[in-house]
Design an enzyme around this catalytic site. Structure first.
Site, PDB file in Angstrom:
ATOM      1  N   LYS A 102      92.071   1.313  45.422  1.00 24.19           N
ATOM      2  CA  LYS A 102      91.537   2.605  45.872  1.00 24.19           C
ATOM      3  C   LYS A 102      90.469   2.417  46.965  1.00 24.19           C
ATOM      4  O   LYS A 102      89.970   1.304  47.175  1.00 24.19           O
ATOM      5  CB  LYS A 102      90.984   3.362  44.659  1.00 24.19           C
ATOM      6  CG  LYS A 102      92.072   3.796  43.665  1.00 24.19           C
ATOM      7  CD  LYS A 102      91.469   4.637  42.550  1.00 24.19           C
ATOM      8  CE  LYS A 102      92.514   5.174  41.613  1.00 24.19           C
ATOM      9  NZ  LYS A 102      91.917   6.078  40.582  1.00 24.19           N
ATOM     10  N   TYR A 116      98.968  12.977  43.469  1.00 24.76           N
ATOM     11  CA  TYR A 116      98.306  13.356  42.216  1.00 24.76           C
ATOM     12  C   TYR A 116      98.666  14.777  41.768  1.00 24.76           C
ATOM     13  O   TYR A 116      97.898  15.402  41.031  1.00 24.76           O
ATOM     14  CB  TYR A 116      96.789  13.220  42.368  1.00 24.76           C
ATOM     15  CG  TYR A 116      96.258  11.824  42.120  1.00 24.76           C
ATOM     16  CD1 TYR A 116      96.491  11.158  40.909  1.00 24.76           C
ATOM     17  CD2 TYR A 116      95.480  11.166  43.073  1.00 24.76           C
ATOM     18  CE1 TYR A 116      95.987   9.895  40.670  1.00 24.76           C
ATOM     19  CE2 TYR A 116      94.962   9.891  42.840  1.00 24.76           C
ATOM     20  CZ  TYR A 116      95.220   9.264  41.631  1.00 24.76           C
ATOM     21  OH  TYR A 116      94.704   8.007  41.385  1.00 24.76           O
ATOM     22  N   PHE A 145      88.747  18.042  38.160  1.00 30.65           N
ATOM     23  CA  PHE A 145      88.348  16.948  39.060  1.00 30.65           C
ATOM     24  C   PHE A 145      89.292  16.786  40.246  1.00 30.65           C
ATOM     25  O   PHE A 145      89.079  15.911  41.087  1.00 30.65           O
ATOM     26  CB  PHE A 145      88.236  15.628  38.277  1.00 30.65           C
ATOM     27  CG  PHE A 145      89.496  15.175  37.578  1.00 30.65           C
ATOM     28  CD1 PHE A 145      90.498  14.485  38.267  1.00 30.65           C
ATOM     29  CD2 PHE A 145      89.679  15.420  36.216  1.00 30.65           C
ATOM     30  CE1 PHE A 145      91.661  14.059  37.628  1.00 30.65           C
ATOM     31  CE2 PHE A 145      90.848  15.004  35.565  1.00 30.65           C
ATOM     32  CZ  PHE A 145      91.834  14.322  36.282  1.00 30.65           C
ATOM     33  N   ARG A 175      98.282  -1.824  33.275  1.00 34.26           N
ATOM     34  CA  ARG A 175      97.306  -0.897  32.690  1.00 34.26           C
ATOM     35  C   ARG A 175      96.230  -1.685  31.927  1.00 34.26           C
ATOM     36  O   ARG A 175      95.046  -1.358  31.986  1.00 34.26           O
ATOM     37  CB  ARG A 175      97.973   0.097  31.719  1.00 34.26           C
ATOM     38  CG  ARG A 175      98.919   1.096  32.336  1.00 34.26           C
ATOM     39  CD  ARG A 175      98.267   2.214  33.103  1.00 34.26           C
ATOM     40  NE  ARG A 175      97.318   3.026  32.392  1.00 34.26           N
ATOM     41  CZ  ARG A 175      96.828   4.180  32.869  1.00 34.26           C
ATOM     42  NH1 ARG A 175      97.243   4.665  34.052  1.00 34.26           N
ATOM     43  NH2 ARG A 175      95.935   4.851  32.204  1.00 34.26           N
ATOM     44  N   THR A 221      90.195   4.307  32.119  1.00 35.16           N
ATOM     45  CA  THR A 221      89.914   5.109  33.316  1.00 35.16           C
ATOM     46  C   THR A 221      88.438   5.062  33.693  1.00 35.16           C
ATOM     47  O   THR A 221      88.093   4.921  34.872  1.00 35.16           O
ATOM     48  CB  THR A 221      90.347   6.570  33.064  1.00 35.16           C
ATOM     49  OG1 THR A 221      91.704   6.579  32.607  1.00 35.16           O
ATOM     50  CG2 THR A 221      90.230   7.406  34.324  1.00 35.16           C
ATOM     51  N   ARG A 240      88.587  -2.513  36.260  1.00 34.25           N
ATOM     52  CA  ARG A 240      87.733  -1.323  36.376  1.00 34.25           C
ATOM     53  C   ARG A 240      86.321  -1.610  35.882  1.00 34.25           C
ATOM     54  O   ARG A 240      85.347  -1.112  36.452  1.00 34.25           O
ATOM     55  CB  ARG A 240      88.377  -0.141  35.642  1.00 34.25           C
ATOM     56  CG  ARG A 240      89.521   0.464  36.476  1.00 34.25           C
ATOM     57  CD  ARG A 240      90.340   1.435  35.697  1.00 34.25           C
ATOM     58  NE  ARG A 240      91.140   2.319  36.562  1.00 34.25           N
ATOM     59  CZ  ARG A 240      92.051   3.172  36.102  1.00 34.25           C
ATOM     60  NH1 ARG A 240      92.285   3.254  34.800  1.00 34.25           N
ATOM     61  NH2 ARG A 240      92.721   3.946  36.941  1.00 34.25           N
ATOM     62  N   ASN A 278      87.124   4.351  40.532  1.00 40.04           N
ATOM     63  CA  ASN A 278      87.355   3.302  39.533  1.00 40.04           C
ATOM     64  C   ASN A 278      88.256   2.177  40.036  1.00 40.04           C
ATOM     65  O   ASN A 278      88.939   1.505  39.268  1.00 40.04           O
ATOM     66  CB  ASN A 278      87.894   3.926  38.243  1.00 40.04           C
ATOM     67  CG  ASN A 278      89.175   4.714  38.455  1.00 40.04           C
ATOM     68  OD1 ASN A 278      89.698   4.780  39.558  1.00 40.04           O
ATOM     69  ND2 ASN A 278      89.676   5.323  37.392  1.00 40.04           N
ATOM     70  N   HIS A 304      94.476   2.027  40.711  1.00 39.98           N
ATOM     71  CA  HIS A 304      95.411   2.949  40.057  1.00 39.98           C
ATOM     72  C   HIS A 304      96.545   2.154  39.449  1.00 39.98           C
ATOM     73  O   HIS A 304      96.945   1.126  40.005  1.00 39.98           O
ATOM     74  CB  HIS A 304      95.999   3.940  41.076  1.00 39.98           C
ATOM     75  CG  HIS A 304      97.203   4.681  40.549  1.00 39.98           C
ATOM     76  ND1 HIS A 304      97.085   5.798  39.753  1.00 39.98           N
ATOM     77  CD2 HIS A 304      98.538   4.418  40.642  1.00 39.98           C
ATOM     78  CE1 HIS A 304      98.309   6.204  39.405  1.00 39.98           C
ATOM     79  NE2 HIS A 304      99.196   5.382  39.927  1.00 39.98           N
ATOM     80  N   GLU A 354     106.202   7.314  41.770  1.00 37.99           N
ATOM     81  CA  GLU A 354     105.084   6.882  42.617  1.00 37.99           C
ATOM     82  C   GLU A 354     105.530   5.846  43.656  1.00 37.99           C
ATOM     83  O   GLU A 354     105.084   5.879  44.804  1.00 37.99           O
ATOM     84  CB  GLU A 354     103.953   6.342  41.737  1.00 37.99           C
ATOM     85  CG  GLU A 354     103.323   7.447  40.892  1.00 37.99           C
ATOM     86  CD  GLU A 354     102.239   6.956  39.952  1.00 37.99           C
ATOM     87  OE1 GLU A 354     101.544   7.815  39.373  1.00 37.99           O
ATOM     88  OE2 GLU A 354     102.076   5.730  39.775  1.00 37.99           O
TER      89      GLU A 354
HETATM   90  N1  UDP Z   1      89.485  11.075  37.301  1.00 42.36           N
HETATM   91  C1  UDP Z   1      88.275  11.718  37.531  1.00 42.36           C
HETATM   92  N2  UDP Z   1      87.677  12.396  36.481  1.00 42.36           N
HETATM   93  C2  UDP Z   1      88.258  12.480  35.251  1.00 42.36           C
HETATM   94  C3  UDP Z   1      89.477  11.826  35.039  1.00 42.36           C
HETATM   95  C4  UDP Z   1      90.071  11.143  36.077  1.00 42.36           C
HETATM   96  O1  UDP Z   1      87.734  11.683  38.630  1.00 42.36           O
HETATM   97  O2  UDP Z   1      87.666  13.109  34.345  1.00 42.36           O
HETATM   98  C5  UDP Z   1      90.135  10.365  38.421  1.00 42.36           C
HETATM   99  C6  UDP Z   1      90.078   8.839  38.299  1.00 42.36           C
HETATM  100  O3  UDP Z   1      90.008   8.287  39.621  1.00 42.36           O
HETATM  101  C7  UDP Z   1      91.423   8.537  37.656  1.00 42.36           C
HETATM  102  C8  UDP Z   1      92.335   9.574  38.342  1.00 42.36           C
HETATM  103  O4  UDP Z   1      91.513  10.732  38.447  1.00 42.36           O
HETATM  104  O5  UDP Z   1      91.839   7.209  37.888  1.00 42.36           O
HETATM  105  C9  UDP Z   1      93.596   9.920  37.599  1.00 42.36           C
HETATM  106  O6  UDP Z   1      93.256  10.283  36.280  1.00 42.36           O
HETATM  107  P1  UDP Z   1      94.115   9.772  35.031  1.00 42.36           P
HETATM  108  O7  UDP Z   1      93.701  10.585  33.855  1.00 42.36           O
HETATM  109  O8  UDP Z   1      95.565   9.761  35.390  1.00 42.36           O
HETATM  110  O9  UDP Z   1      93.569   8.283  34.809  1.00 42.36           O
HETATM  111  P2  UDP Z   1      94.258   6.853  35.096  1.00 42.36           P
HETATM  112  O10 UDP Z   1      95.715   6.991  34.787  1.00 42.36           O
HETATM  113  O11 UDP Z   1      94.000   6.537  36.557  1.00 42.36           O
HETATM  114  O12 UDP Z   1      93.556   5.900  34.182  1.00 42.36           O
HETATM  115 MG    MG Z   2      97.108   8.405  35.424  1.00 43.11          MG
END
Ligand code: UDP
Ligand code: MG
Length: 137
Positions: free
Chosen positions: A8, A48, A56, A84, A90, A101, A111, A114, A125
């Site tokens: 990112k 997204y 958010f 993952r 996250t 992360r 973070n 992705h 994706e």
């Molecule tokens: N994100 C955020 N606030 C939140 C949750 C997610 O800014 O409360 C952002 C963060 O960059 C995250 C992305 O949105 O990686 C996508 O969210 P997701 O829940 O899909 O998390 P991930 O799959 O990336 O762990």
């Molecule tokens: Mg996600």
């Protein structure tokens, strides 16, 4: 199995691309496609789209289009859960020690990396960013 990853903007801006690519390879996953891009707001929003109703979303789109990213397709057995696990939770503050992360994330939003959450998500994706010709497994 293949998965889709992004280094990112916060991580690319801090010159962490090489370290994160090395972590991918050191884990045994193989890099089968690689591309550096600066996403427009529209491109980030399309990527997204599943999160468009979330509070958010707008901030996330601003962040993801704020600078270059590096998109990666990873291949290997159980690539989706393995990547993952390497990324961690996250929220960097809640991610396990040693995860990317935890090591490199700056906030819940910024973070560092992705990763797709399922094989079907990975297929969507990957196709969003790469043509079949650009994936060399
Ligand atoms: N994100 C955020 N606030 C939140 C949750 C997610 O800014 O409360 C952002 C963060 O960059 C995250 C992305 O949105 O990686 C996508 O969210 P997701 O829940 O899909 O998390 P991930 O799959 O990336 O762990
Ligand atoms: Mg996600």
């Amino acid at each position: 199995m293949q998965t889709f990853a992004i280094i990112k903007p916060d991580a690319v801006a801090r010159n962490l691309t090489g370290e994160i690519l090395a972590a991918m390879e050191n884990s045994g996953l193989r890099i089968v496609a690689l591309k550096r891009l600066h996403l427009s707001r529209e491109q980030a929003a399309g990527f997204y789209a599943v999160h468009r109703e979330r509070p958010f979303f707008d901030s996330l789109i601003t962040y993801m289009s704020s600078g270059p990213v590096v998109c990666v397709v990873l291949a290997g057995e159980n690539a989706v859960p393995r990547w993952r696990e390497l990324m961690g939770a996250t929220d960097p503050a809640r991610a396990e020690p040693g995860t990317l992360r935890r090591k490199y994330g700056q906030s819940l939003e910024a973070n560092a990396v992705h990763g797709s959450d399922a094989a079907e998500t990975a297929a969507f994706e990957t196709a969003y960013f790469f043509s079949a010709l650009e994936i060399v497994d």
